[in-house]
Enzyme design. Structure first.
Site, PDB file in Angstrom:
ATOM      1  N   LYS A  80     -11.112  -0.799   7.004  1.00  0.00           N
ATOM      2  CA  LYS A  80      -9.666  -0.529   7.586  1.00  0.00           C
ATOM      3  C   LYS A  80     -10.073   0.179   9.169  1.00  0.00           C
ATOM      4  O   LYS A  80     -10.768   0.951   9.197  1.00  0.00           O
ATOM      5  CB  LYS A  80      -8.834   0.534   6.881  1.00  0.00           C
ATOM      6  CG  LYS A  80      -7.825   1.012   7.644  1.00  0.00           C
ATOM      7  CD  LYS A  80      -7.118   2.218   6.559  1.00  0.00           C
ATOM      8  CE  LYS A  80      -5.857   2.457   7.526  1.00  0.00           C
ATOM      9  NZ  LYS A  80      -4.964   3.514   6.631  1.00  0.00           N
ATOM     10  N   THR A 116      -4.226   6.215   2.063  1.00  0.00           N
ATOM     11  CA  THR A 116      -4.439   7.773   2.487  1.00  0.00           C
ATOM     12  C   THR A 116      -5.304   8.560   1.578  1.00  0.00           C
ATOM     13  O   THR A 116      -4.817   9.538   0.984  1.00  0.00           O
ATOM     14  CB  THR A 116      -3.215   8.499   2.711  1.00  0.00           C
ATOM     15  OG1 THR A 116      -2.197   7.739   3.370  1.00  0.00           O
ATOM     16  CG2 THR A 116      -3.465   9.740   3.514  1.00  0.00           C
ATOM     17  N   ARG A 130       0.636  10.375   0.159  1.00  0.00           N
ATOM     18  CA  ARG A 130       1.297  11.617   0.962  1.00  0.00           C
ATOM     19  C   ARG A 130       2.383  12.451   0.346  1.00  0.00           C
ATOM     20  O   ARG A 130       2.783  13.345   0.969  1.00  0.00           O
ATOM     21  CB  ARG A 130       1.856  11.058   2.338  1.00  0.00           C
ATOM     22  CG  ARG A 130       0.811  10.333   3.018  1.00  0.00           C
ATOM     23  CD  ARG A 130       1.110   9.856   4.443  1.00  0.00           C
ATOM     24  NE  ARG A 130       0.260   8.936   5.045  1.00  0.00           N
ATOM     25  CZ  ARG A 130       0.621   8.238   6.115  1.00  0.00           C
ATOM     26  NH1 ARG A 130       1.694   8.574   6.931  1.00  0.00           N
ATOM     27  NH2 ARG A 130      -0.464   7.479   6.734  1.00  0.00           N
ATOM     28  N   GLU A 172       0.752  -1.225   0.083  1.00  0.00           N
ATOM     29  CA  GLU A 172       0.061  -0.045  -0.078  1.00  0.00           C
ATOM     30  C   GLU A 172       0.879   1.291   0.143  1.00  0.00           C
ATOM     31  O   GLU A 172       1.431   1.376   1.094  1.00  0.00           O
ATOM     32  CB  GLU A 172      -0.981  -0.052   1.212  1.00  0.00           C
ATOM     33  CG  GLU A 172      -1.633   1.296   1.333  1.00  0.00           C
ATOM     34  CD  GLU A 172      -2.265   1.450   2.544  1.00  0.00           C
ATOM     35  OE1 GLU A 172      -2.509   2.496   3.159  1.00  0.00           O
ATOM     36  OE2 GLU A 172      -2.782   0.470   3.314  1.00  0.00           O
TER      37      GLU A 172
END
Length: 206
Positions: free
Chosen positions: A125, A65, A41, A37
């Site tokens: 998640k 994210t 960012r 993953e």
């Protein structure tokens, strides 16, 4: 494809240099971890996803994210094979669902988990895991919501991962410890392969 069944640990990776993306992914594969993953960012995250998708066919690459709708579309275009969000807003959920990719929407409370369940989402998640109650929270959730499965992420280490993986409603955990930033900067792929090889056995005996 269920992301939760690919590996007991999903490496959660921040990449600042696109040139490390492919060798890092190959190091994980060499250690027996077939999933990664990449968090959105950094400015090079989408390019890193593109490189891995094109050059490392033995790994399933996802985008993490995801916090706004445009990121979901961009990640799909870059070659992401699944999407992960830290939390869940209607706009982000709609955008992720519109891609048709497997997704792990984030939740931190039982009400959030129930809201996602109402949308037909049963693989979630749990973030931030340690700060939100850890394994004890997920053990409590299993009673009223036995059809939900989780990938807890946030504050999990090699030492604490087994506490989560033993739970019936945990498919895998997300962790950053497989790709330490100092090892990535040093291009120490052998170290990352070793960490991956150890992590692949964390779920043994479940």
């Amino acid at each position: 494809m269920s992301i939760l069944d690919l590996s007991p640990v999903v490496p959660v990776v921040v990449i600042d240099d696109v040139e490390v993306a492919v060798p890092l992914a190959r190091a994980l594969v060499d250690g027996g971890i077939p999933v990664i993953e990449l968090t959105l960012r950094t400015p090079v995250a989408l390019a890193a996803i593109d490189r891995i998708a094109a050059e490392v066919p033995d790994i399933v690459v996802g985008a993490g994210t995801v916090v706004d709708p445009d990121q979901a579309k961009a990640a799909e275009a870059a070659g992401a094979q699944f999407l992960v969000s830290p939390g869940s807003t209607p706009a982000v959920l709609d955008a992720m669902a519109d891609t048709g990719l497997p997704l792990l929407p984030g939740c931190a409370t039982i009400s959030e988990a129930m809201a996602l369940r109402e949308r037909g989402l049963t693989e979630l998640k749990f973030f931030p895991a340690r700060a939100s109650g850890g394994a004890a929270f997920l053990a409590s959730v299993h009673g009223p919501l036995p059809d939900l499965r989780f990938c807890p992420t946030g504050g999990i280490s090699a030492e604490s991962a087994p506490d989560y993986l033993v739970l019936p409603n945990v498919g895998c955990v997300g962790g950053t410890w497989l790709t330490p930033s100092d090892a990535v900067r040093a291009r120490d792929w052998q170290r990352i392969t070793g960490l991956a090889a150890s992590a692949r056995h964390l779920g043994d005996g479940r």
